[in-house]
Design a protein around this motif. Structure first.
Motif, PDB file in Angstrom:
ATOM      1  N   ILE A 680      76.398  25.582  79.915  1.00 35.67           N
ATOM      2  CA  ILE A 680      77.127  26.453  80.823  1.00 35.67           C
ATOM      3  C   ILE A 680      76.309  26.535  82.109  1.00 35.67           C
ATOM      4  O   ILE A 680      75.146  26.946  82.092  1.00 35.67           O
ATOM      5  N   LYS A 681      76.904  26.092  83.202  1.00 36.80           N
ATOM      6  CA  LYS A 681      76.182  26.091  84.473  1.00 36.80           C
ATOM      7  C   LYS A 681      77.060  26.708  85.550  1.00 36.80           C
ATOM      8  O   LYS A 681      78.243  26.405  85.653  1.00 36.80           O
ATOM      9  N   ASN A 682      76.425  27.540  86.331  1.00 34.30           N
ATOM     10  CA  ASN A 682      77.119  28.206  87.426  1.00 34.30           C
ATOM     11  C   ASN A 682      76.297  28.083  88.694  1.00 34.30           C
ATOM     12  O   ASN A 682      75.062  27.929  88.645  1.00 34.30           O
ATOM     13  N   GLU A 683      76.956  28.136  89.801  1.00 33.74           N
ATOM     14  CA  GLU A 683      76.253  28.067  91.075  1.00 33.74           C
ATOM     15  C   GLU A 683      75.351  29.278  91.235  1.00 33.74           C
ATOM     16  O   GLU A 683      75.730  30.402  90.874  1.00 33.74           O
ATOM     17  N   GLY A 685      74.194  30.334  94.144  1.00 30.17           N
ATOM     18  CA  GLY A 685      74.318  30.900  95.478  1.00 30.17           C
ATOM     19  C   GLY A 685      73.364  30.339  96.487  1.00 30.17           C
ATOM     20  O   GLY A 685      73.382  30.719  97.651  1.00 30.17           O
ATOM     21  N   LYS A 686      72.500  29.432  96.056  1.00 29.56           N
ATOM     22  CA  LYS A 686      71.527  28.816  96.949  1.00 29.56           C
ATOM     23  C   LYS A 686      71.727  27.311  97.049  1.00 29.56           C
ATOM     24  O   LYS A 686      70.822  26.577  97.424  1.00 29.56           O
ATOM     25  N   GLY A 687      72.896  26.869  96.664  1.00 28.43           N
ATOM     26  CA  GLY A 687      73.171  25.442  96.695  1.00 28.43           C
ATOM     27  C   GLY A 687      72.837  24.749  95.405  1.00 28.43           C
ATOM     28  O   GLY A 687      73.068  23.539  95.272  1.00 28.43           O
ATOM     29  N   GLY A 688      72.249  25.436  94.458  1.00 30.62           N
ATOM     30  CA  GLY A 688      71.909  24.838  93.178  1.00 30.62           C
ATOM     31  C   GLY A 688      72.760  25.399  92.061  1.00 30.62           C
ATOM     32  O   GLY A 688      73.785  26.054  92.293  1.00 30.62           O
ATOM     33  N   VAL A 689      72.350  25.125  90.839  1.00 26.55           N
ATOM     34  CA  VAL A 689      73.074  25.642  89.681  1.00 26.55           C
ATOM     35  C   VAL A 689      72.089  26.336  88.763  1.00 26.55           C
ATOM     36  O   VAL A 689      70.881  26.068  88.781  1.00 26.55           O
ATOM     37  N   LYS A 690      72.620  27.194  87.966  1.00 24.64           N
ATOM     38  CA  LYS A 690      71.800  27.915  87.004  1.00 24.64           C
ATOM     39  C   LYS A 690      72.423  27.756  85.631  1.00 24.64           C
ATOM     40  O   LYS A 690      73.620  27.997  85.453  1.00 24.64           O
ATOM     41  N   ALA A 691      71.594  27.349  84.670  1.00 21.77           N
ATOM     42  CA  ALA A 691      72.110  27.107  83.320  1.00 21.77           C
ATOM     43  C   ALA A 691      71.911  28.341  82.449  1.00 21.77           C
ATOM     44  O   ALA A 691      70.904  29.052  82.567  1.00 21.77           O
ATOM     45  N   ARG A 692      72.883  28.552  81.612  1.00 25.69           N
ATOM     46  CA  ARG A 692      72.760  29.618  80.603  1.00 25.69           C
ATOM     47  C   ARG A 692      72.380  28.939  79.291  1.00 25.69           C
ATOM     48  O   ARG A 692      73.191  28.277  78.652  1.00 25.69           O
ATOM     49  N   ASN A 693      71.125  29.061  78.922  1.00 22.70           N
ATOM     50  CA  ASN A 693      70.649  28.365  77.731  1.00 22.70           C
ATOM     51  C   ASN A 693      69.902  29.299  76.781  1.00 22.70           C
ATOM     52  O   ASN A 693      69.066  28.870  76.003  1.00 22.70           O
ATOM     53  N   ARG A 694      70.189  30.548  76.885  1.00 21.65           N
ATOM     54  CA  ARG A 694      69.512  31.511  76.011  1.00 21.65           C
ATOM     55  C   ARG A 694      70.258  31.720  74.705  1.00 21.65           C
ATOM     56  O   ARG A 694      69.805  32.439  73.827  1.00 21.65           O
ATOM     57  N   GLY A 695      71.401  31.076  74.621  1.00 25.81           N
ATOM     58  CA  GLY A 695      72.190  31.239  73.414  1.00 25.81           C
ATOM     59  C   GLY A 695      72.564  29.897  72.790  1.00 25.81           C
ATOM     60  O   GLY A 695      72.007  28.866  73.141  1.00 25.81           O
ATOM     61  N   LYS A 696      73.502  29.936  71.906  1.00 22.51           N
ATOM     62  CA  LYS A 696      73.940  28.726  71.231  1.00 22.51           C
ATOM     63  C   LYS A 696      75.334  28.357  71.708  1.00 22.51           C
ATOM     64  O   LYS A 696      76.249  29.184  71.678  1.00 22.51           O
ATOM     65  N   LEU A 697      75.464  27.118  72.146  1.00 26.99           N
ATOM     66  CA  LEU A 697      76.749  26.620  72.622  1.00 26.99           C
ATOM     67  C   LEU A 697      77.316  25.656  71.586  1.00 26.99           C
ATOM     68  O   LEU A 697      76.724  24.602  71.333  1.00 26.99           O
TER      69      LEU A 697
END
Length: 791
Positions: A680-683, A685-697
């Motif tokens: 799961i990756k979301n922008e 706000g600084k031109g990059g992306v941030k991943a949500r990896n603290r859980g189980k996908l």
């Protein structure tokens, strides 16, 4: 647990070797034989087309050749191969050209590693080649030493009444004449300079003779048995301003007579105590002028056998390799017109800039006289002329060896192994205005020529095991500031070391890297700028199977490659077009290498209901690489395939009676893409992306979107478990495109079930069939369970 889905809009970002959490969603784990194009998505790369089988005897075993592309004009382009022993030239249709060697010149090409030791640059019909292992030297030819036998020249510049004119040679007076005192009008004729000179000649000592005389001057030589003249003096009772004697020197040019014996040479010393302003003049009787010349007896010419040679295209289409006809030193001496700094050094590069031919040697840049590519001497010792040759060194506190010079932004960008320098001028390049400044410190591979693409220059940098590609550019709006950045920083272990060639195409926004460490692959960098902002930086590689790529180059949007397959040498090309066919026979653009079209087939076996295709003959009769598999695209789009090892006599049998028809033959290539770990990756706000990896996908399914594509398969591999394969055949029941006897191309989506932890699942898309394939993007669905909530 939350149900979640995301859409990845494209797959144009190429490979990334960063951790999965740092990658952009569009970046891939693996991309092979693909081309990331903005208009059409991630496609199969263009196939190579067989152009011709070349003479394999031109390859020298164990030697890595240098391949150079000559573009003389729109109709004459050639591929040149330096094999360490000689030169082979072909036109772009594979027709070999005759290469003649001037006597004794072939030795200059001798090299165990021509790929690294030879460098070439083409200017019109001339290709200059330098062997960087050869030290440039002067020949033994000297400026004719006329002084060795030159006599004394005595110039009576003015006649004065009542003076004693005396000539002293070798310390002894040899002639004297006293002019009348002017008390009688008839004395006027006696002070005529010609009269005085004639009188001095008539009174000359018996040991000497007047060899020649002229307007107010005598040319005196010793008679047989008399020692040579080593000094000459004159006295005139007029403060020695009325008569001058010359053997080799004069203080002022104005002291010389207006005429003199033909070839008489003197040094004009100029300012006393300084040799920098000395120059030499010689009288030219045919033109009745004094001309500047070189000091007699000094070295005059380069040893052409040690200098860069030329490969010249002749009017009959043949090529001649010979020594260049370098101009000799015509004026001055070793102080006023010194030897170019490349003498006694190895010339490490040849370049062309601002209508000057240039050499690099050690830390020096040496540019020829403007418009005269073979002249590396000054044209006069009395002044610095704007068009004169330029010889300057880089300013650096450490020992520096320049390896490459690249014209860049109207300047000369110079590369050493440890830094970059700029040779520039505020106006045109002149000896007075040209200067070199150190600009940046970036390591550079000394065996790979940097290339300019658009407004940027790209060069390779070798690290421990892998190479980087750096982009050199002008900082926006600050033309004096340059910088470089590593455009391969996100693939640090991707390009093997020993990159020997970078090929650039501004038409395709594409850079290709060839490496000696992996000769079957082309490492591709697809880039795109929107104004000054980079919007694409896609790395991948093209696998050429059994081929070893020797070199090549772009001509417009066509890439020409010189390569070996098995024991054969071949010329192939790659056309960068979209939604077109490479020939009229193929029903669609068949993606396979060595693509060639047969003549109308003639052999049909009614018992086996098959037609014979002579694959080996299609490629010139050379043996086919045993590891390769070949395929035939029928006129209706169907495909027949056969491994080379299973062929009999290099032929394959294809089903049906195709006599009279032409088919397309090629070697199988495999398109392969491996998706990055789904996250799961979301922008941010600084031109990059941030991943949500603290859980189980837990990924439920992936839906791939494609456009005008034929067969491909999707493999879903679960770590330690079974791999599931799903195929897209483009044969959809009910579709109007699904016609028997024809290969359909479909646009749509395919959903494959995954049902696995995203960390344990690997999704691979592959296609080794020749049908086109274009991946647009993909969607995924899954459930996500957050193990903790960040605060």
């Amino acid at each position: 647990m939350a149900f979640i889905s995301q859409s990845i809009k494209n797959l144009l970002a190429g490979v990334s070797q960063q951790p999965a959490t740092l990658r952009y969603p569009e970046q891939l784990e693996h991309q092979e034989n693909g081309l990331s194009t903005g208009p059409a998505g991630l496609q199969k790369r263009p196939p190579t087309l067989h152009v011709a089988a070349l003479d394999a005897s031109t390859i020298v075993s164990g030697v890595k050749p240098l391949v150079h592309l000559i573009e003389r004009d729109a109709s004459e382009r050639y591929v040149v191969m330096f094999n360490g022993e000689g030169i082979a030239v072909w036109d772009l249709n594979g027709n070999r050209k005759t290469v003649n060697y001037a006597a004794g010149t072939q030795a200059y090409l001798a090299s165990a590693n021509p790929r690294e030791e030879l460098k070439a640059v083409t200017v019109a019909d001339y290709t200059f080649i330098t062997n960087t292992a050869v030290e440039a030297a002067m020949s033994e030819e000297v400026v004719t030493d006329v002084w060795a036998a030159q006599g004394a020249l005595v110039h009576v510049k003015s006649g004065q009444y009542g003076r004693t004119y005396q000539i002293i040679i070798n310390g002894a007076a040899v002639s004297s004449y006293i002019t009348p005192d002017g008390s009688d009008p008839t004395h006027t004729a006696a002070i005529d300079t010609n009269h005085i000179a004639s009188a001095l000649g008539s009174y000359l000592n018996a040991s000497y003779e007047v060899a020649q005389s002229g307007e107010g001057w005598l040319y005196i030589r010793p008679k047989t048995g008399t020692p040579a003249i080593t000094s000459v003096e004159t006295k005139d009772g007029f403060n020695n301003q009325a008569m001058f004697g010359f053997l080799q020197d004069t203080q002022k040019f104005s002291n010389l007579p207006s005429t003199a014996p033909n070839g008489f040479t003197v040094r004009v010393q100029g300012e006393t105590g300084s040799s920098a302003d000395d120059y030499y003049v010689k009288y030219d009787a045919s033109n009745k002028v004094w001309k500047e010349t070189a000091k007699p007896g000094i070295l005059k010419s380069f040893d052409a056998s040690t200098m860069p040679h030329v490969l010249v295209r002749e009017a009959d289409g043949a090529f001649t390799f010979r020594e260049a006809e370098w101009d000799g030193r015509e004026v001055g001496d070793d102080d006023s017109n010194p030897l170019p700094s490349f003498i006694g050094r190895k010339i490490t590069d040849v370049l062309f800039i601002r209508n000057r031919l240039g050499f690099l040697a050690g830390e020096n840049v040496i540019l020829s006289k403007s418009g005269e590519f073979f002249k590396f001497w000054t044209s006069t010792a009395t002044d610095v002329v704007d068009t004169d040759m330029i010889d300057d060194a880089v300013p650096d506190e450490s020992v520096t060896t320049l390896h490459y010079g690249v014209p860049f932004n109207e300047e000369l960008l110079l590369f050493s192994a440890r830094g970059q320098y700029i040779g520039k001028s505020d106006t045109v390049f002149t000896p007075k205005s040209f200067r070199i400044d150190r600009t940046t410190r970036f390591d550079c591979n000394p065996h790979c020529r940097p290339v300019q693409a658009g407004r940027r220059v790209y060069f390779a940098n070798s690290r421990a095991e892998y190479s980087s590609l750096l982009e050199y550019y002008i900082v926006q709006d600050v033309t004096e500031v340059k910088d470089a950045q590593d455009v391969s920083s996100h693939v640090p272990s991707f390009i093997p070391n020993t990159v020997h060639k970078i090929l650039g195409s501004t038409s395709e926004n594409l850079l290709l890297s060839l490496s000696t460490g992996d000769e079957s692959r082309i490492y591709t960098y697809k880039y795109l700028f929107n104004e000054a902002t980079r919007v694409q930086a896609s790395w991948s590689f093209w696998e050429m199977g059994d081929a070893a790529i020797l070199g090549g180059g772009f001509v417009g949007s066509t890439l020409y490659l010189l390569l070996t397959r098995g024991s054969g040498l071949y010329l192939e090309k790659m056309l960068f077009t979209q939604n077109t066919k490479d020939n009229d026979v193929e029903p669609y653009r068949a993606h396979m290498d060595r693509k060639a079209v047969t003549a109308p087939l003639t052999t049909y076996n009614i018992l086996t209901d098959s037609t014979t295709v002579d694959v080996q003959g299609l490629y010139g009769g050379g043996s086919l690489p045993a590891s390769a598999t070949y395929q035939v695209v029928h006129p209706d789009g169907m495909v027949s395939r056969c491994a080379a090892s299973a062929m009999t006599g290099g032929t394959m049998q294809i089903p049906g009676d195709l006599t009279g028809q032409r088919v397309v033959v090629g070697e199988v290539t495999n398109f392969k893409v491996v998706l990055s770990e789904i996250m799961i990756k979301n922008e941010d706000g600084k031109g990059g992306v941030k991943a949500r990896n603290r859980g189980k996908l837990q990924v439920k399914s992936v839906t791939l979107h494609y456009d005008k594509s034929g067969y491909f398969k999707v493999s879903v591999a679960h770590a330690g478990k079974q791999t599931f394969v799903y195929e897209m055949t483009a044969r959809l029941l009910g579709s109007t495109k699904n016609v028997l006897g024809a290969l359909p191309l479909d646009t749509g989506s395919i959903t494959v079930p995954v049902q696995g932890d995203s960390q344990d699942v690997t999704l691979t898309i592959e296609s080794d069939w020749p049908a086109p394939l274009a991946l647009i993007g993909f969607d995924w669905e899954g459930t996500y369970t957050e193990r903790s909530t960040p605060r």
